[in-house]
Design a protein around this motif. Structure first.
Motif, mmCIF file in Angstrom:
data_model
loop_
_atom_site.group_PDB
_atom_site.id
_atom_site.type_symbol
_atom_site.label_atom_id
_atom_site.label_comp_id
_atom_site.label_asym_id
_atom_site.label_seq_id
_atom_site.Cartn_x
_atom_site.Cartn_y
_atom_site.Cartn_z
ATOM 1 N N HIS A 175 0.753 -0.842 -0.045
ATOM 2 C CA HIS A 175 0.207 0.259 -0.259
ATOM 3 C C HIS A 175 0.927 1.286 -0.284
ATOM 4 C CE1 HIS A 175 0.664 0.368 4.376
ATOM 5 N NE2 HIS A 175 0.451 1.711 4.203
ATOM 6 N N HIS A 180 0.783 6.193 0.394
ATOM 7 C CA HIS A 180 1.523 6.995 0.977
ATOM 8 C C HIS A 180 2.701 7.681 -0.195
ATOM 9 C CE1 HIS A 180 0.933 6.141 5.102
ATOM 10 N NE2 HIS A 180 1.155 5.016 4.450
ATOM 11 N N ASP A 286 -2.809 6.104 5.891
ATOM 12 C CA ASP A 286 -3.752 4.741 6.606
ATOM 13 C C ASP A 286 -4.618 4.906 7.334
ATOM 14 O OD1 ASP A 286 -1.340 3.022 5.949
ATOM 15 O OD2 ASP A 286 -0.066 4.774 7.734
HETATM 16 FE FE FE2 Z 1 0.866 3.210 5.717
#
Ligand code: FE2
Ligand code: FES
Length: 340
Positions: A175, A180, A286
């Motif tokens: 991810h 990010h 997140d």
């Molecule tokens: Fe993360």
């Protein structure tokens, strides 16, 4: 452990923490639990936490066994007992009723009046609770959580997400380039990695797994460990970062969780030479992703999966077998009782 009197009073079907039963979990930084009782919701239960004058900690159901008043509105007395705000019954840190005002009760009679209490520990600067009333084995901890309490730097916040979503994203190396992309994930977008293949290998450990993650176009990757039930350790320090974060997804209820980051800095690293707040803020990406997902993680037979999903699949398999299985049984059993 429930006393016989409690079992009689609460009923054979009494169960607590049904969405997260019989686990050790941190609840709050120990610095936030003092002589004023603290009310917290943990896995759907209202809990009161407090610290006695001699630094003993207690965790009870936040419900007086007399008329159900919230004990969190009571007072901690000099002898370390918690006094109910309604009729002044007093409870010791193990939940035993020690005093009932204006009633001449002997100890045998008082022994039937205890409040439901839970085992506690202070570990790595956090107060931990066992989410059950029977057979609490000692918590299984990585060595990096066994340092003195004051070495840890802790940040926590509430996310509007199911706790399993936070574990799932924390275990997930791939991810990073997307969630990010505007911060530390940007390096993955270098043309050098355009056709990269991720090498993700999972090794089962005594209470979880160790996952090594690397792109074949990068000289090194990171190791991410999962410790059942709700802890992910990022071994960033192996990659040259001066700290090791431990991420906890602490269930509040089925819609909310507490995300707790517990960082063990290497010696010589402190707030004067490292921006911990900036580090903690990186999890906002997140959080946005976890909060955009509805409910708990899907079972392994739902959705599509690819080889790099192996860590997620292992966590989800464990969750559905170990946690959901118990819950499904409990719901079926309760509805049977309801029908008859
Ligand atoms: Fe993360
Ligand atoms: S409700 Fe707690 S003492 Fe009466």
């Amino acid at each position: 452990m429930l006393s016989n009197a409690q079992k009689t009073r609460l009923g054979a079907d009494f169960a607590v923490f049904k969405m997260f039963p019989n686990f050790w979990t941190p609840v709050l930084p120990v610095s936030e639990v003092g002589r004023v009782p603290v009310a917290v919701e943990l896995a759907g239960e209202s809990i009161v936490l407090y610290r006695s004058p001699v630094d003993e900690f207690a965790a009870f159901l936040d419900r007086c066994p007399h008329r159900g008043a919230p004990l969190s509105r009571g007072q901690v007395l000099e002898d370390g007992c918690l006094q109910c705000p309604y009729h002044g019954w007093q409870f010791a840190s193990d939940g035993a009723c020690t005093h009932v005002p204006f009633n001449a009760l002997n100890s045998d009679q008082r022994s039937k009046l205890s409040v439901v209490s839970f085992p506690t520990r202070v570990i790595a600067g956090m107060l931990w609770i066992f989410t059950g009333t029977e057979n609490a084995l000692e918590p299984q901890l990585p060595p990096s959580l066994l340092e003195p309490n004051d070495r840890y730097i802790i940040h926590h916040e509430i996310w509007n997400a199911h706790w399993t979503r936070a574990i799932d994203i924390s275990l997930d190396y791939l991810h990073i380039p997307f969630v990010h992309r505007n911060s530390f994930g940007s390096e993955f977008h270098d043309p050098a990695h355009q056709d990269a293949i991720a090498q993700i290998s999972v090794t089962a450990t005594a209470n979880g797994m160790a996952v090594t993650n690397q792109l074949n176009t990068l000289p090194d990757g990171i190791e991410i460990d999962w410790h059942q039930p709700n802890q992910v350790v990022l071994k960033l320090d192996l990659g040259g970062m001066p700290l090791r974060p431990h991420l906890f997804a602490i269930p509040i209820n089925s819609q909310q969780m507490r995300f707790m980051q517990v960082v063990l800095p290497n010696p010589g690293i402190d707030r004067s030479n490292f921006d911990f707040d900036e580090f903690f803020a990186a999890s906002l990406d997140d959080r946005i992703m976890a909060e955009s997902q509805i409910g708990e993680i899907p079972n392994t037979n739902e959705g599509c999966n690819v080889p790099t999903d192996e860590p997620s699949l292992r966590f989800r398999r464990w969750y559905y077998r170990t946690v959901k299985h118990k819950r499904i049984e409990a719901i079926q059993w309760r509805s049977d009782r309801h029908l008859y």
